[in-house]
Design an enzyme around this catalytic site. Sequence first.
Site, short mmCIF file in Angstrom:
data_model
loop_
_atom_site.label_atom_id
_atom_site.label_comp_id
_atom_site.label_asym_id
_atom_site.label_seq_id
_atom_site.Cartn_x
_atom_site.Cartn_y
_atom_site.Cartn_z
N GLU A 1 0.84 -1.21 0.00
CA GLU A 1 0.00 0.00 0.00
C GLU A 1 0.87 1.26 0.00
O GLU A 1 0.54 2.25 -0.64
CB GLU A 1 -0.95 -0.03 1.20
CG GLU A 1 -2.04 -1.09 1.06
CD GLU A 1 -2.90 -1.19 2.30
OE1 GLU A 1 -4.11 -0.89 2.20
OE2 GLU A 1 -2.36 -1.54 3.37
N GLU B 1 -3.74 -9.62 3.65
CA GLU B 1 -4.45 -9.29 4.89
C GLU B 1 -5.60 -10.27 5.18
O GLU B 1 -5.87 -10.59 6.34
CB GLU B 1 -5.03 -7.87 4.80
CG GLU B 1 -4.01 -6.75 4.96
CD GLU B 1 -3.33 -6.36 3.66
OE1 GLU B 1 -2.69 -5.30 3.62
OE2 GLU B 1 -3.42 -7.13 2.68
N1 T1G Z 1 4.57 -7.97 11.48
C1 T1G Z 1 5.32 -8.40 12.52
N2 T1G Z 1 6.21 -9.45 12.47
C2 T1G Z 1 6.34 -10.05 11.29
C3 T1G Z 1 5.58 -9.67 10.15
C4 T1G Z 1 4.68 -8.56 10.28
N3 T1G Z 1 3.95 -8.12 9.26
N4 T1G Z 1 5.92 -10.49 9.14
C5 T1G Z 1 6.85 -11.34 9.62
N5 T1G Z 1 7.10 -11.09 10.90
C6 T1G Z 1 8.08 -11.78 11.77
C7 T1G Z 1 7.70 -13.24 12.03
O1 T1G Z 1 6.85 -13.37 13.12
C8 T1G Z 1 9.07 -13.86 12.30
O2 T1G Z 1 9.42 -13.56 13.63
C9 T1G Z 1 9.99 -13.08 11.36
O3 T1G Z 1 9.30 -11.85 11.06
C10 T1G Z 1 10.27 -13.78 10.08
O4 T1G Z 1 9.05 -14.17 9.50
C11 T1G Z 1 -2.68 -1.90 7.00
C12 T1G Z 1 -3.23 -4.38 8.04
C13 T1G Z 1 7.23 -11.73 4.93
C14 T1G Z 1 6.70 -13.71 3.60
O5 T1G Z 1 0.59 -10.63 6.25
O6 T1G Z 1 3.99 -13.56 5.21
O7 T1G Z 1 -0.24 -4.85 6.43
O8 T1G Z 1 9.55 -15.86 14.52
O9 T1G Z 1 9.44 -16.67 9.66
O10 T1G Z 1 9.28 -17.39 6.10
O11 T1G Z 1 -3.25 -3.09 5.15
O12 T1G Z 1 6.71 -13.40 7.28
O13 T1G Z 1 11.62 -14.70 13.76
O14 T1G Z 1 10.41 -13.92 15.85
O15 T1G Z 1 7.50 -15.72 8.33
O16 T1G Z 1 10.91 -15.61 5.33
C15 T1G Z 1 0.27 -7.96 6.01
C16 T1G Z 1 3.25 -11.49 6.92
C17 T1G Z 1 0.19 -7.50 7.41
C18 T1G Z 1 2.90 -10.65 5.74
C19 T1G Z 1 8.58 -13.75 5.25
N6 T1G Z 1 1.50 -8.68 5.80
N7 T1G Z 1 4.56 -12.06 6.82
O17 T1G Z 1 8.45 -15.12 5.43
O18 T1G Z 1 9.88 -15.43 7.54
S1 T1G Z 1 -1.37 -6.72 7.72
C20 T1G Z 1 1.56 -9.99 5.95
C21 T1G Z 1 4.81 -13.10 5.97
C22 T1G Z 1 -1.24 -5.20 6.92
C23 T1G Z 1 -2.36 -3.12 6.17
C24 T1G Z 1 -2.51 -4.40 6.84
C25 T1G Z 1 6.18 -13.69 6.03
C26 T1G Z 1 7.16 -13.17 4.94
P1 T1G Z 1 10.29 -14.56 14.48
P2 T1G Z 1 8.90 -15.60 8.77
P3 T1G Z 1 9.69 -15.98 6.05
#
Ligand code: T1G
Length: 699
Positions: free
Chosen positions: A102, A122
Site C-alpha cells: 500500500e 491481509e
Molecule cells: N509484522 C510483525 N512481524 C512479522 C511480520 C509482520 N507483518 N511479518 C513477519 N514477521 C516476523 C515473524 O513473526 C518472524 O518472527 C519473522 O518476522 C520472520 O518471519 C494496513 C493491516 C514476509 C513472507 O501478512 O507472510 O499490512 O519468529 O518466519 O518465512 O493493510 O513473514 O523470527 O520472531 O515468516 O521468510 C500484512 C506477513 C500485514 C505478511 C517472510 N502482511 N509475513 O516469510 O519469515 S497486515 C503480511 C509473511 C497489513 C495493512 C494491513 C512472512 C514473509 P520470528 P517468517 P519468512
Amino acid sequence: MLVSYELVDDIGVITVNNPPVNALSHGVREGLVTALATAQADSSKAIVLLCEGRTFIAGADISEFGKPPQAPSLPEVNAAIEGASKPVIAALHGTALGGGFEVALSCHYRCAVSDAAVGLPEVKLGLLPGAGGTQRVPRLIGVEAALDMIASGKPVTAAKALKLGLIDRVVDAPLKAAALAYARELVAEGAMLRRVRDMTVPAEDASAEQFASWRTTLGKRMRGQQAPQRIVACVEAASRLPFDEGLAFERGQFVECTESEQSAALRHIFFAERQAPKVLGLDPASQPRPIQRVGIIGGGTMGGGIAMCFANAGIPVTLLELNQDGLDRGLALIGKNYGITVSKGKLSEQEAIRRERLIRGTTDYADLGEVDLVIEAVFESMEVKRQVFARLDEVCKPGAILATNTSYLDVNEIARVTSRPQDVVGLHFFSPANIMRLLEVVRADDTADDVLATAMAIGKRIGKVPVLARVCFGFIGNRMLRQYAREAQLCMIEGASPEQIDGALTGFGMAMGPLAVGDLAGLDIGYKARQALTDAQKGDPKSYCIADALVEMGRLGQKSGAGYYRYDPETRARSVDPEVLEVIEAQASKHGVSPRALSSDEILDRHLMALVNEGFRILEEGIAQRPGDIDVAYVHGYGFPAYQGGPMFYAAQRGLASVRDRLKALQRQTGAGYWEPAPLLERLVSKGKSLDDWMAEKH
Ligand code: T1G
C-alpha cells in the site's frame, strides 16, 4: 536507524531498515514522514523509497494490532507520500506485502527486481488492506483482477505485476542503482506526479451482478469468514464513491476487522506457526545436519506422498519397496499424482518431469547407504517396523537420521532395536502427505538435539509446519482425535444422525465432520486398531459398536462406496443412507440406550470440549510444548478452522472457567470420568490464570 535519508546527487533516497521484514512499526511510520519532509525541503528532484535486508516492507507490524493506535497512521503516511511535490518511486525487492505494498501504491511510480513479489495477504489475518489497497488496486487493474488478488491474498510475481499494471518497470539488480537511474529518467522526461487516487475504476467489470457473484463465490470458498465479504464491499465502494469517501469506508471496515475474534484467531495462528518450529530448551549450539539425499521405505500412499514432498523441494529421493511390483505401483502412483497436479494447471509438465526424475526406485537396502535421512512409511505393525529399523541400522551411514512415519506406535521401542537411538526420531506426515502441511516431529527419549534441529529445519524446507510432540499413544493430534471421535459415536447412539453431527461441526467451520472424515480415511483402519486393543483399552462399547457393526457389514467408507453415508460411484457425492440409521437404532437398543433429540449446540460442544480437555492433559504431560502448537496441529492437520484459532485458543477465548464448568456439567450429566476437567485447567481456573500466564511461568 529505522528510516534514513540521503541525497544521491539530485535524487533523495529514503531507506527503511527494520529487520527481519521491515514491518511498518510506529517508529518506521514516523521515520517515513520525517524523511519525506526532509526530501521535500531539499534540492532533490525525485525521491526513491527502498529497504535494506531481505525484503521491501512486508506489511504493518502485526504485533501492534490490538494495542492503542499511534500516529501517524498508515493512511496518513500514504497520503503524505502521494501528496508529495516531487515524484516518489518505490523500489521493490523480496515480498512487498500488505501495508508495504500500500505504501508502494501511494508512490507515483514503482519498479522491482525480477524475483520480487507484491501482494495484499491481509485476508489471511482476517483483515483487509486498510491503507488504501482496496481503493488504489481496482483503479490500477480493474475490479475482477483486484478482487482476485485481495480476496485470495496470494502474492503476484514482478512479471505479472508489470503485466497487470501494478508496477511500471522490472529492473536488474543492484536495485538501488537501477532505481536511481529510473528516477533520473523520470526527472529527465518531466514525468508527472501520477497519483493513483486520481484514477477511476474501469466501469466495465463493476456491475452489481459482478459484486453479487463475488459475494456468493467467497461465501462458499471462504465459508464462515467475514473479511472476504468486507473486501467485496470496499472494492464496490471504490467503484462507486470518490476516493476519500472510499478510503474512509475502507478504514471503517478495516477497524471492525481488527476488533474481530476471527482476526484475533488468525493472527494467533500466524505467530503460532512461526513459534512451533522452535524447540524450547534445545542446546543453542546444536546445528541441523546437512540433508542432501533422502531415503523412503514403503511406496504406498504415504511413502509416495512423502517422496513427493522432498522432490518438490529439489531433494533427491531413493524410494525402497520390497519387490519390483510394489515399486512399480509406488512410482506409478507418484506419476499419477504429478499428472493430476499438471492437469489442474498447478505445475508445468517440465517441472513435473524434473521432480519425478528426482525420485529413484530400488528394492535393495544397500542403496540407502549414503542417504542423510531415511523415513520409514511401512505398515503400522511394531514387528515390521522393528525389522526395518534393524536393517537400516546395518546399512545407513553413521550420522544418518532414521525416522519413522508411525502415527501412534512407540518410537522409543522402535529406536531400541538400533545401536543409535540418538539418531531416531518420529516424522509423522498427514494424508495426503504431499498436501497436508502438518508434520508432527516426535521426540523419543534419546533423540539428539541436533537431530531435532534437523527435523524442524527439514520440515520447513519441504513446506510443512513442524510441531514437536513427545511419545505417547497418538502423539498430539491423534490422541485428541480419539476423544473427539468418541463423542461422534456417542452422539449417534444417543439419537443424532451422522448428517446432524457432521453439520454441527462444519457449521462451526470444520472442513469436514467427524463421520465424513471417518469414511474418507476408511472405517477399517480404526476397526483393525481396535482389534489389537483389550476391552479395557477400547473403553465403553457404545463408543465404537456402530463403527464395528458397519465394518462387519462391509461398509468401510468411501473406498467401499458406503460407510456412514452412501457414495455415488461416479461423482463420489455423499448421501444419507437409511440403512445406517437402522444400524444405529439396533445398536442403541442392544446397549440399552433410549434415543433422544440432541441439539447441534450440544453436539458441537461435546466435540470441542473433548478436544480441549485432552489438550490440557497433553500440555500438562509435556507432550506438546505450547498451546499454540496444539492449535497449529489442528488447523494444519485436522481441518480445524484457522479463524477459530484452534482448540486451545478457542478455550482461552471462551474463558477457562466457563470451559471447566461445562466439563463438570457434562461429567454430572453422563457420569463419565473422561469429562473430569484436566488438573492443569482446574489449577489455572483456581488461580485465575490464563494459558499465556502458565507458559510465561514455565519458561
Ligand atoms: N509484522 C510483525 N512481524 C512479522 C511480520 C509482520 N507483518 N511479518 C513477519 N514477521 C516476523 C515473524 O513473526 C518472524 O518472527 C519473522 O518476522 C520472520 O518471519 C494496513 C493491516 C514476509 C513472507 O501478512 O507472510 O499490512 O519468529 O518466519 O518465512 O493493510 O513473514 O523470527 O520472531 O515468516 O521468510 C500484512 C506477513 C500485514 C505478511 C517472510 N502482511 N509475513 O516469510 O519469515 S497486515 C503480511 C509473511 C497489513 C495493512 C494491513 C512472512 C514473509 P520470528 P517468517 P519468512
